[in-house]
Design an enzyme around this catalytic site. Structure first.
Site, PDB file in Angstrom:
ATOM      1  N   TYR A   1       0.832  -1.200   0.000  1.00 35.53           N
ATOM      2  CA  TYR A   1       0.000   0.000   0.000  1.00 35.53           C
ATOM      3  C   TYR A   1       0.862   1.243   0.000  1.00 35.53           C
ATOM      4  CZ  TYR A   1       0.998   0.985   4.961  1.00 35.53           C
ATOM      5  OH  TYR A   1       1.625   1.303   6.149  1.00 35.53           O
TER       6      TYR A   1
ATOM      7  N   ARG B   1       8.110   4.170  -4.871  1.00 37.68           N
ATOM      8  CA  ARG B   1       8.191   3.229  -3.744  1.00 37.68           C
ATOM      9  C   ARG B   1       7.156   2.121  -3.887  1.00 37.68           C
ATOM     10  NH1 ARG B   1       7.622   5.631   2.213  1.00 37.68           N
ATOM     11  NH2 ARG B   1       5.470   5.878   1.487  1.00 37.68           N
TER      12      ARG B   1
ATOM     13  N   ARG C   1      -8.813 -20.823   0.269  1.00 38.45           N
ATOM     14  CA  ARG C   1      -7.684 -20.343   1.071  1.00 38.45           C
ATOM     15  C   ARG C   1      -6.520 -21.324   0.933  1.00 38.45           C
ATOM     16  NH1 ARG C   1      -5.020 -21.000   5.810  1.00 38.45           N
ATOM     17  NH2 ARG C   1      -4.249 -19.096   6.832  1.00 38.45           N
TER      18      ARG C   1
ATOM     19  N   HIS D   1      -1.930 -21.265   0.994  1.00 37.50           N
ATOM     20  CA  HIS D   1      -0.688 -20.505   1.011  1.00 37.50           C
ATOM     21  C   HIS D   1      -0.073 -20.417  -0.384  1.00 37.50           C
ATOM     22  CE1 HIS D   1      -1.091 -21.140   5.325  1.00 37.50           C
ATOM     23  NE2 HIS D   1      -0.142 -20.260   5.520  1.00 37.50           N
TER      24      HIS D   1
ATOM     25  N   LYS E   1       6.519  -1.884   1.764  1.00 36.31           N
ATOM     26  CA  LYS E   1       5.367  -1.284   2.446  1.00 36.31           C
ATOM     27  C   LYS E   1       4.196  -2.257   2.374  1.00 36.31           C
ATOM     28  CE  LYS E   1       3.238   3.290   3.078  1.00 36.31           C
ATOM     29  NZ  LYS E   1       3.740   3.516   4.435  1.00 36.31           N
TER      30      LYS E   1
ATOM     31  N   GLU F   1      12.479   2.924  13.607  1.00 38.11           N
ATOM     32  CA  GLU F   1      11.521   3.959  13.217  1.00 38.11           C
ATOM     33  C   GLU F   1      10.325   3.902  14.142  1.00 38.11           C
ATOM     34  OE1 GLU F   1      10.383   3.131   9.191  1.00 38.11           O
ATOM     35  OE2 GLU F   1      10.178   0.979   9.579  1.00 38.11           O
TER      36      GLU F   1
END
Length: 284
Positions: free
Chosen positions: A32, A51, A97, A99, A146, A178
């Site tokens: 995101y 980014r 579902r 993996h 991110k 951070e």
């Protein structure tokens, strides 16, 4: 009306639907960006989109979109002005579902807007300084991506709130990384220091702008390892993010930073930010 973007459509938020088998929902298999728009203009939009592409490549999510056109139209449909745009791309949805995933998945693209305050029209006196705590960094080792896997970030923010603080700064192996949703700077004897960029911190677009402005105005700055003692003895401490800009920290773990007031170098950097933003908006 709150208009969102979902897979090529602009529609009311309550009409937007995704599959329960979307991998972003099930696994956090998604990335995101959060991009501020002031007066309808994206702030460092090019850097945010660069980014985003980095994160997509890292997770091998392949999609080709005109992101700038998509976001500009979304902002316009939500009335323009000052908005924070959230853009998320997941790997897509399968039939169940699992993996494992194949190459036939079509990424899910979602974006929405939230009103924000134009921090750059405010003066330095209007900026509220922060109190922070320091806690362990519980995140994975690819924080340069991110990703939407933000549970550790949520946990430390809740910890900060429980201690009447505004933000949590994290440390790993004795080194400052951070904040939960921000980068960190300290000032010692007129020099700006920030943790070294690497896989364990996000390369913040505002962080990069601060370093750029410091360089352009001959303010000494360095990327270094910062331990707890260095943090606690700093003359000034700042946090930075796209929607908050650069904000002074006046208390860490209950102890005041410096003289407990907004520092002079922060005031200088805030003024440089204002000039940069005004030039972006007006071209002057």
């Amino acid at each position: 009306m709150n208009i969102v973007y979902l897979n090529g459509e602009y529609l009311p938020a309550d009409k937007a639907k995704i599959s329960v088998f979307d991998r972003g929902f099930l696994f956090g298999d998604s990335v995101y960006e959060v991009i501020p728009f002031y007066q309808g203009v994206g702030f460092r939009l090019t850097e945010h989109l660069a980014r985003l592409e980095y994160s997509l490549r890292a997770l091998q999510i392949q999609t080709c979109q005109d992101w700038e056109a998509i976001l500009n139209l979304l902002v316009s449909q939500n009335g323009g002005g000052n908005l924070s745009v959230y853009l998320q791309i997941t790997r897509g949805a399968g039939d169940s579902r699992s993996h494992r995933y194949g190459d036939d998945l079509s990424p899910t693209v979602f974006a929405c807007c939230t009103p924000i305050k134009d921090i750059y029209t405010a003066g330095p006196d209007d900026i509220v300084p922060m109190k922070v705590i320091v806690t362990a960094d519980l995140r994975w080792h690819r924080c340069d991506v991110k990703s939407t896997c933000l549970l550790p970030n949520i946990m430390v923010v809740h910890q900060a709130q429980a201690q009447d603080a505004d933000e949590a700064l994290m440390m790993r192996d004795g080194k400052l990384t951070e904040g939960s949703s921000c980068n960190v700077f300290i000032v010692l004897q007129g020099v700006i220091y920030t943790p070294k960029r690497g896989s364990e911190i996000l390369g913040g677009t505002t962080r990069e702008l601060i370093m750029q402005l410091a360089d352009e105005h001959a303010i000494p700055s360095q990327e270094v390892d910062i331990d707890y003692e260095m943090l606690k003895t700093a003359d000034e401490v700042w946090i930075s993010s796209s929607t908050r800009g650069v904000v002074p920290v006046i208390e860490i773990d209950g102890d005041q930073v410096g003289d407990g007031e907004k520092g002079p170098l922060w005031s200088t950097m805030f003024e440089l930010f204002i000039r940069y933003q005004q030039k972006l908006m007006t071209g002057e």
